[in-house]
Scaffold this motif. Sequence first.
Motif, PDB file in Angstrom:
ATOM      1  N   SER A  73       0.875  -1.169   0.000  1.00  0.00           N
ATOM      2  CA  SER A  73       0.000   0.000   0.000  1.00  0.00           C
ATOM      3  C   SER A  73       0.910   1.215   0.000  1.00  0.00           C
ATOM      4  CB  SER A  73      -0.915  -0.011   1.226  1.00  0.00           C
ATOM      5  OG  SER A  73      -0.155  -0.042   2.416  1.00  0.00           O
ATOM      6  N   LEU A  89      -3.197   4.844  -1.137  1.00  0.00           N
ATOM      7  CA  LEU A  89      -3.578   3.750  -2.016  1.00  0.00           C
ATOM      8  C   LEU A  89      -3.593   2.472  -1.197  1.00  0.00           C
ATOM      9  CD1 LEU A  89      -2.137   5.977  -3.790  1.00  0.00           C
ATOM     10  CD2 LEU A  89      -1.542   4.148  -5.366  1.00  0.00           C
ATOM     11  N   PRO A  91      -5.071  -1.700  -1.098  1.00  0.00           N
ATOM     12  CA  PRO A  91      -5.721  -2.782  -1.851  1.00  0.00           C
ATOM     13  C   PRO A  91      -7.179  -2.923  -1.429  1.00  0.00           C
ATOM     14  CG  PRO A  91      -3.598  -3.479  -0.962  1.00  0.00           C
ATOM     15  CD  PRO A  91      -3.907  -2.163  -0.329  1.00  0.00           C
ATOM     16  N   ARG A  97      -7.306  -4.448  -7.376  1.00  0.00           N
ATOM     17  CA  ARG A  97      -7.609  -3.019  -7.516  1.00  0.00           C
ATOM     18  C   ARG A  97      -7.206  -2.297  -6.241  1.00  0.00           C
ATOM     19  NH1 ARG A  97     -14.227  -2.655  -6.838  1.00  0.00           N
ATOM     20  NH2 ARG A  97     -14.374  -4.108  -5.094  1.00  0.00           N
ATOM     21  N   TYR A  98      -6.999  -1.004  -6.390  1.00  0.00           N
ATOM     22  CA  TYR A  98      -6.618  -0.144  -5.271  1.00  0.00           C
ATOM     23  C   TYR A  98      -7.648   0.962  -5.092  1.00  0.00           C
ATOM     24  CZ  TYR A  98      -1.933  -2.068  -4.527  1.00  0.00           C
ATOM     25  OH  TYR A  98      -0.875  -2.877  -4.203  1.00  0.00           O
ATOM     26  N   ARG A  99      -8.003   1.170  -3.849  1.00  0.00           N
ATOM     27  CA  ARG A  99      -8.899   2.264  -3.492  1.00  0.00           C
ATOM     28  C   ARG A  99      -8.034   3.484  -3.171  1.00  0.00           C
ATOM     29  NH1 ARG A  99     -11.409   3.667   1.685  1.00  0.00           N
ATOM     30  NH2 ARG A  99     -13.340   4.832   1.336  1.00  0.00           N
ATOM     31  N   LEU A 233       1.729   2.901  -9.076  1.00  0.00           N
ATOM     32  CA  LEU A 233       1.535   1.463  -9.145  1.00  0.00           C
ATOM     33  C   LEU A 233       2.330   0.855 -10.305  1.00  0.00           C
ATOM     34  CD1 LEU A 233      -2.266   1.252  -8.333  1.00  0.00           C
ATOM     35  CD2 LEU A 233      -0.374   0.409  -6.927  1.00  0.00           C
TER      36      LEU A 233
END
Length: 236
Positions: A73, A89, A91, A97-99, A233
């Motif tokens: 993260s 960021l 997971p 995907r990343y929130r 990322l």
Amino acid sequence: MAVFGRKKQEPVIEPVRWDRAGWFTVGEVLRPATLRRKAVTGELAVRVATVHAGVRYFAPSVLVSRAGEEVPSYELYDATEPESLLCALAPAKGGARYRVTDGQGQELGLVHRTLAAKRTIQHNWWLQQPGHPDIVARYHWAKGTVKEIATRGKEKAVRGAGQLVEGVVDSVLSFGAEDVDNGSRYTPKPVTWRAGGEEQDVALTSGHVEGVRTYLPHASWLDRRLAFALAVLREA
């Protein structure tokens, strides 16, 4: 009396505001290497180009902090105010995907990892920003659906190659071959993320400036922090 052999001091390169328009890169290089001088590096950061005494530097704009190894993260901090959290960021459950959230924990959007089945036509990472269509980059040569591309690959393999072309293509695209610089004279093609897949709705592009992979937000509505997240990322 002149003093010879003394190393030239590097100037102090001040941080640059993160919301300044223009292209950016992600990395540790403050000043690229030259024929006579080694590269100067710093901490991992989102960086923008600046010129001092005729020399190009990559000034820090957003500091990148990473936590975790297997599924990392990230926290991004304003380089002009290092204690100010710009976005985080983390997971997200339910897939690759990343929130992305702001300093107050409010969601800015999602950065998705493209499913393997779609990597023959679509770039490895794409964005979702609330209130807008999906922001996706299709490879410049990809036409039609995944099934159509796979069918064409199999037909080509049967005719002469003796291998399933789509399998080779998928393994190459897993490394982002669209804009990889493999050391040859090949000029990497830019990657273009569009909203809703429309040709005119360009949101973000990635290309190279003097051998450095850069990112340029185009759409005025695109949250620049989401662009930073996608770039981090890819590069971190």
